[in-house]
Design an enzyme around this catalytic site. Structure first.
Site, PDB file in Angstrom:
ATOM      1  N   ASP A   7       0.791  -1.362  -0.167  1.00 33.53           N
ATOM      2  CA  ASP A   7       0.061  -0.073  -0.069  1.00 33.53           C
ATOM      3  C   ASP A   7       0.722   1.397   0.140  1.00 33.53           C
ATOM      4  N   CYS A  62     -18.451 -14.229  -7.208  1.00 29.28           N
ATOM      5  CA  CYS A  62     -19.685 -13.231  -6.679  1.00 29.28           C
ATOM      6  C   CYS A  62     -20.852 -13.657  -7.319  1.00 29.28           C
ATOM      7  N   CYS A  68     -22.928  -5.881  -1.667  1.00 30.02           N
ATOM      8  CA  CYS A  68     -22.079  -4.861  -1.354  1.00 30.02           C
ATOM      9  C   CYS A  68     -22.524  -3.365  -2.133  1.00 30.02           C
ATOM     10  N   CYS A  72     -23.783   0.142   0.149  1.00 28.10           N
ATOM     11  CA  CYS A  72     -22.701   1.223   0.210  1.00 28.10           C
ATOM     12  C   CYS A  72     -23.610   2.300   0.750  1.00 28.10           C
ATOM     13  N   CYS A  88     -16.573   7.794  -2.094  1.00 32.62           N
ATOM     14  CA  CYS A  88     -16.357   6.457  -0.919  1.00 32.62           C
ATOM     15  C   CYS A  88     -15.752   7.228   0.358  1.00 32.62           C
ATOM     16  N   CYS A 115     -13.755   2.955   6.077  1.00 29.63           N
ATOM     17  CA  CYS A 115     -15.138   2.276   5.845  1.00 29.63           C
ATOM     18  C   CYS A 115     -15.222   0.896   5.470  1.00 29.63           C
ATOM     19  N   CYS A 122     -20.343  -8.609   2.856  1.00 19.63           N
ATOM     20  CA  CYS A 122     -20.017  -9.578   1.960  1.00 19.63           C
ATOM     21  C   CYS A 122     -20.128 -11.313   2.601  1.00 19.63           C
TER      22      CYS A 122
HETATM   23  C1  B12 Z   1      -6.200   4.422  -4.487  1.00 20.09           C
HETATM   24  C2  B12 Z   1      -6.522   3.404  -3.386  1.00 20.09           C
HETATM   25  C3  B12 Z   1      -7.791   3.551  -2.631  1.00 20.09           C
HETATM   26  C4  B12 Z   1      -8.977   4.691  -3.075  1.00 20.09           C
HETATM   27  C5  B12 Z   1      -9.578   4.055  -4.295  1.00 20.09           C
HETATM   28  C6  B12 Z   1      -9.896   2.635  -4.029  1.00 20.09           C
HETATM   29  C7  B12 Z   1     -10.599   1.820  -5.394  1.00 20.09           C
HETATM   30  N1  B12 Z   1     -11.429   0.799  -5.309  1.00 20.09           N
HETATM   31  O1  B12 Z   1     -10.431   2.115  -6.679  1.00 20.09           O
HETATM   32  C8  B12 Z   1      -9.801   4.449  -1.913  1.00 20.09           C
HETATM   33  C9  B12 Z   1      -9.078   5.771  -0.992  1.00 20.09           C
HETATM   34  C10 B12 Z   1     -11.283   4.936  -2.006  1.00 20.09           C
HETATM   35  C11 B12 Z   1      -9.480   3.326  -1.265  1.00 20.09           C
HETATM   36  C12 B12 Z   1     -10.211   2.529  -0.262  1.00 20.09           C
HETATM   37  C13 B12 Z   1      -9.950   1.501   0.418  1.00 20.09           C
HETATM   38  N2  B12 Z   1      -8.852   0.836   0.364  1.00 20.09           N
HETATM   39 CO1  B12 Z   1      -7.551   1.197  -0.724  1.00 20.09          CO
HETATM   40  N3  B12 Z   1      -5.982   1.309  -2.153  1.00 20.09           N
HETATM   41  C14 B12 Z   1      -5.849   2.256  -3.032  1.00 20.09           C
HETATM   42  C15 B12 Z   1      -4.277   1.966  -3.558  1.00 20.09           C
HETATM   43  C16 B12 Z   1      -3.332   2.697  -3.126  1.00 20.09           C
HETATM   44  C17 B12 Z   1      -4.279   2.073  -5.211  1.00 20.09           C
HETATM   45  C18 B12 Z   1      -5.372   1.285  -6.013  1.00 20.09           C
HETATM   46  C19 B12 Z   1      -5.398   2.029  -7.329  1.00 20.09           C
HETATM   47  O2  B12 Z   1      -6.111   3.001  -7.776  1.00 20.09           O
HETATM   48  N4  B12 Z   1      -4.428   1.258  -8.188  1.00 20.09           N
HETATM   49  C20 B12 Z   1      -4.280   1.763  -9.560  1.00 20.09           C
HETATM   50  C21 B12 Z   1      -5.261   0.947 -10.439  1.00 20.09           C
HETATM   51  C22 B12 Z   1      -4.853   1.293 -11.941  1.00 20.09           C
HETATM   52  O3  B12 Z   1      -5.316  -0.233 -10.198  1.00 20.09           O
HETATM   53  P1  B12 Z   1      -6.497  -1.075  -9.474  1.00 20.09           P
HETATM   54  O4  B12 Z   1      -7.519  -0.065  -8.685  1.00 20.09           O
HETATM   55  O5  B12 Z   1      -6.110  -2.167  -8.821  1.00 20.09           O
HETATM   56  O6  B12 Z   1      -7.272  -1.488 -10.674  1.00 20.09           O
HETATM   57  C23 B12 Z   1      -6.504  -2.480 -11.568  1.00 20.09           C
HETATM   58  C24 B12 Z   1      -7.005  -4.016 -11.116  1.00 20.09           C
HETATM   59  O7  B12 Z   1      -7.699  -4.095  -9.977  1.00 20.09           O
HETATM   60  C25 B12 Z   1      -7.538  -4.560 -12.372  1.00 20.09           C
HETATM   61  N5  B12 Z   1      -9.032  -5.054 -12.065  1.00 20.09           N
HETATM   62  C26 B12 Z   1     -10.056  -4.240 -11.449  1.00 20.09           C
HETATM   63  N6  B12 Z   1     -11.195  -5.214 -11.625  1.00 20.09           N
HETATM   64  C27 B12 Z   1     -10.982  -6.208 -12.366  1.00 20.09           C
HETATM   65  C28 B12 Z   1     -11.718  -7.070 -12.627  1.00 20.09           C
HETATM   66  C29 B12 Z   1     -10.904  -8.462 -13.092  1.00 20.09           C
HETATM   67  C30 B12 Z   1     -11.993  -9.567 -13.560  1.00 20.09           C
HETATM   68  C31 B12 Z   1      -9.566  -8.515 -13.353  1.00 20.09           C
HETATM   69  C32 B12 Z   1      -8.813  -9.466 -14.071  1.00 20.09           C
HETATM   70  C33 B12 Z   1      -9.125  -7.253 -12.947  1.00 20.09           C
HETATM   71  C34 B12 Z   1      -9.478  -6.129 -12.626  1.00 20.09           C
HETATM   72  O8  B12 Z   1      -7.632  -3.486 -13.501  1.00 20.09           O
HETATM   73  C35 B12 Z   1      -7.286  -2.306 -12.935  1.00 20.09           C
HETATM   74  C36 B12 Z   1      -6.178  -1.798 -13.856  1.00 20.09           C
HETATM   75  O9  B12 Z   1      -4.960  -2.501 -14.029  1.00 20.09           O
HETATM   76  C37 B12 Z   1      -4.164   0.292  -3.118  1.00 20.09           C
HETATM   77  C38 B12 Z   1      -3.001   0.122  -2.881  1.00 20.09           C
HETATM   78  C39 B12 Z   1      -2.316  -0.422  -4.337  1.00 20.09           C
HETATM   79  N7  B12 Z   1      -1.039   0.078  -4.636  1.00 20.09           N
HETATM   80  O10 B12 Z   1      -2.740  -1.277  -5.177  1.00 20.09           O
HETATM   81  C40 B12 Z   1      -4.978   0.098  -2.009  1.00 20.09           C
HETATM   82  C41 B12 Z   1      -5.759  -1.014  -1.643  1.00 20.09           C
HETATM   83  C42 B12 Z   1      -6.517  -1.476  -2.877  1.00 20.09           C
HETATM   84  N8  B12 Z   1      -6.922  -0.435  -0.637  1.00 20.09           N
HETATM   85  C43 B12 Z   1      -7.027  -1.275   0.331  1.00 20.09           C
HETATM   86  C44 B12 Z   1      -8.012  -1.267   1.204  1.00 20.09           C
HETATM   87  C45 B12 Z   1      -8.077  -2.376   2.376  1.00 20.09           C
HETATM   88  C46 B12 Z   1      -8.878  -0.124   1.396  1.00 20.09           C
HETATM   89  C47 B12 Z   1     -10.190  -0.176   2.175  1.00 20.09           C
HETATM   90  C48 B12 Z   1     -10.883  -1.505   2.632  1.00 20.09           C
HETATM   91  C49 B12 Z   1      -9.777   0.838   3.530  1.00 20.09           C
HETATM   92  C50 B12 Z   1     -10.733   0.962   4.473  1.00 20.09           C
HETATM   93  N9  B12 Z   1     -11.155   0.187   5.405  1.00 20.09           N
HETATM   94  O11 B12 Z   1     -11.485   2.174   4.257  1.00 20.09           O
HETATM   95  C51 B12 Z   1     -11.211   0.800   1.345  1.00 20.09           C
HETATM   96  C52 B12 Z   1     -11.940   0.131   0.300  1.00 20.09           C
HETATM   97  C53 B12 Z   1     -12.980   0.618  -0.655  1.00 20.09           C
HETATM   98  C54 B12 Z   1     -13.112  -0.199  -1.793  1.00 20.09           C
HETATM   99  N10 B12 Z   1     -14.336  -0.724  -1.722  1.00 20.09           N
HETATM  100  O12 B12 Z   1     -12.276  -0.165  -2.630  1.00 20.09           O
HETATM  101  C55 B12 Z   1      -6.183  -2.821  -0.013  1.00 20.09           C
HETATM  102  C56 B12 Z   1      -6.947  -3.835  -0.521  1.00 20.09           C
HETATM  103  C57 B12 Z   1      -7.053  -5.210  -0.128  1.00 20.09           C
HETATM  104  C58 B12 Z   1      -7.684  -6.270  -0.616  1.00 20.09           C
HETATM  105  N11 B12 Z   1      -7.865  -7.214  -0.198  1.00 20.09           N
HETATM  106  O13 B12 Z   1      -8.452  -6.046  -1.646  1.00 20.09           O
HETATM  107  C59 B12 Z   1      -5.183  -2.159  -0.915  1.00 20.09           C
HETATM  108  C60 B12 Z   1      -4.599  -3.247  -2.067  1.00 20.09           C
HETATM  109  C61 B12 Z   1      -3.963  -1.863  -0.188  1.00 20.09           C
HETATM  110  C62 B12 Z   1      -3.069  -3.102   0.401  1.00 20.09           C
HETATM  111  N12 B12 Z   1      -1.691  -3.341   0.028  1.00 20.09           N
HETATM  112  O14 B12 Z   1      -3.527  -3.724   1.443  1.00 20.09           O
HETATM  113  N13 B12 Z   1      -8.231   2.714  -1.799  1.00 20.09           N
HETATM  114  S1  SF4 Z   2     -15.742   1.375   1.718  1.00 21.01           S
HETATM  115 FE1  SF4 Z   2     -16.702   3.044   0.096  1.00 21.01          FE
HETATM  116  S2  SF4 Z   2     -17.417   1.857  -1.431  1.00 21.01           S
HETATM  117 FE2  SF4 Z   2     -17.296   0.518   0.452  1.00 21.01          FE
HETATM  118  S3  SF4 Z   2     -19.093   0.780   1.353  1.00 21.01           S
HETATM  119 FE3  SF4 Z   2     -17.739   2.225   2.384  1.00 21.01          FE
HETATM  120  S4  SF4 Z   2     -18.195   4.189   0.999  1.00 21.01           S
HETATM  121 FE4  SF4 Z   2     -19.146   2.440  -0.013  1.00 21.01          FE
HETATM  122  S1  SF4 Z   3     -20.973  -8.657  -1.557  1.00 21.80           S
HETATM  123 FE1  SF4 Z   3     -19.002  -9.917  -1.863  1.00 21.80          FE
HETATM  124  S2  SF4 Z   3     -19.849 -11.727  -2.890  1.00 21.80           S
HETATM  125 FE2  SF4 Z   3     -21.410 -10.258  -2.861  1.00 21.80          FE
HETATM  126  S3  SF4 Z   3     -21.235  -9.120  -4.812  1.00 21.80           S
HETATM  127 FE3  SF4 Z   3     -20.187  -8.044  -3.428  1.00 21.80          FE
HETATM  128  S4  SF4 Z   3     -17.839  -8.618  -3.354  1.00 21.80           S
HETATM  129 FE4  SF4 Z   3     -19.265 -10.066  -4.431  1.00 21.80          FE
END
Ligand code: B12
Ligand code: SF4
Ligand code: SF4
Length: 193
Positions: A7, A62, A68, A72, A88, A115, A122
């Site tokens: 992260d 899923c 989910c 939200c 978010c 959050c 889930c």
């Molecule tokens: C920016 C960020 C956020 C942003 C935006 C999140 C978002 N969902 O876009 C905000 C601040 C909102 C956020 C919130 C949270 N985050 Co955050 N965040 C990040 C961060 C720093 C970068 C993500 C990013 O934008 N990467 C750039 C884009 C290009 O990549 P991406 O989002 O991963 O998307 C790629 C892939 O996922 C893929 N992809 C997407 N969908 C699909 C579907 C399929 C089928 C496939 C094959 C690929 C695919 O394609 C995309 C392009 O390459 C990562 C750490 C990291 N370096 O990855 C943590 C990370 C994603 N966060 C994490 C966490 C824990 C959270 C929170 C739970 C924190 C909290 N309790 O409040 C929340 C959850 C909100 C949510 N529902 O996502 C964890 C997730 C762990 C996990 N098990 O998934 C990460 C990985 C950090 C870590 N190392 O643990 N986060």
């Molecule tokens: S972490 Fe963000 S996307 Fe997930 S329920 Fe909370 S507000 Fe909604």
């Molecule tokens: S609650 Fe969990 S299993 Fe259901 S759609 Fe969301 S991520 Fe998938």
């Protein structure tokens, strides 16, 4: 040579984890490990060491579930697997600087920092998530539940001493005061009925 990330860098961690076979990316955009759920961090190591390659996790477990997306509080998912980060609560409480839009603040409920609603609902977490036994993650006493008015009383030096080493340092004292004021207002609205 190796360089680790958790992260803290420009590494698409969820996609790499999916490609490494850890789990699938759920409709809430979280990486879900079928044996552990999604309350996990992802760690990655970039290295030039020759390692055996695991196959990607291809299945989408899923199915027809949409819990989910419906749960939200701020309607931050315009579509499955698409997050409007500006709505978010995690973004609003941790990353956003300045005032929280007045449409969204009442929907933040009592979330002071981050959050987990879209993970709490889930089924994969309900069934498989369990508390870690790793003592490193134990929250020190007095830190797991904080008094909202504490942030009003602290000055920058006091905040730095108490929370400088924690994730609260990201929004900082001003951000935590803003979050606490929103939560207090929301709780008052609930108790006013
Ligand atoms: C920016 C960020 C956020 C942003 C935006 C999140 C978002 N969902 O876009 C905000 C601040 C909102 C956020 C919130 C949270 N985050 Co955050 N965040 C990040 C961060 C720093 C970068 C993500 C990013 O934008 N990467 C750039 C884009 C290009 O990549 P991406 O989002 O991963 O998307 C790629 C892939 O996922 C893929 N992809 C997407 N969908 C699909 C579907 C399929 C089928 C496939 C094959 C690929 C695919 O394609 C995309 C392009 O390459 C990562 C750490 C990291 N370096 O990855 C943590 C990370 C994603 N966060 C994490 C966490 C824990 C959270 C929170 C739970 C924190 C909290 N309790 O409040 C929340 C959850 C909100 C949510 N529902 O996502 C964890 C997730 C762990 C996990 N098990 O998934 C990460 C990985 C950090 C870590 N190392 O643990 N986060
Ligand atoms: S972490 Fe963000 S996307 Fe997930 S329920 Fe909370 S507000 Fe909604
Ligand atoms: S609650 Fe969990 S299993 Fe259901 S759609 Fe969301 S991520 Fe998938």
């Amino acid at each position: 040579m190796a360089r680790p990330y958790v992260d803290a860098g420009p590494v698409p961690e969820r996609e790499l984890a999916q490609r490494a076979g850890v789990g699938w990316i759920g409709k809430n955009t979280m990486l879900i490990d079928p044996r552990r759920g999604s309350f996990t961090f992802i760690g990655s190591v970039l290295t030039n060491v020759d390692l055996a390659v695991d196959p990607p996790f291809e299945a989408d477990r899923c199915g027809s579930c949409t819990r989910c997306l419906e749960a939200c509080p701020t309607d931050a998912f315009p579509a499955p697997r698409v997050l409007d980060a500006t709505r978010c609560i995690s973004y609003l409480t941790i990353e956003h600087r300045g005032k929280v839009p007045s449409e969204l603040a009442p929907k933040m409920g009592d979330w002071l920092f981050g959050c987990d609603v879209c993970q709490d609902v889930c089924p994969w977490n309900e069934k498989f998530a369990h508390p870690t036994s790793d003592r490193w993650w134990e929250v020190g006493s007095g830190r797991a539940w904080v008094a909202l008015d504490e942030f009003e009383r602290l000055d920058a030096a006091g905040f730095g001493r108490r929370y400088g080493e924690t994730a609260f340092s990201r929004p900082g004292l001003g951000g935590m005061q803003r979050n606490a004021a929103i939560v207090r207002r929301n709780l008052e609205t609930v108790s006013d009925g």
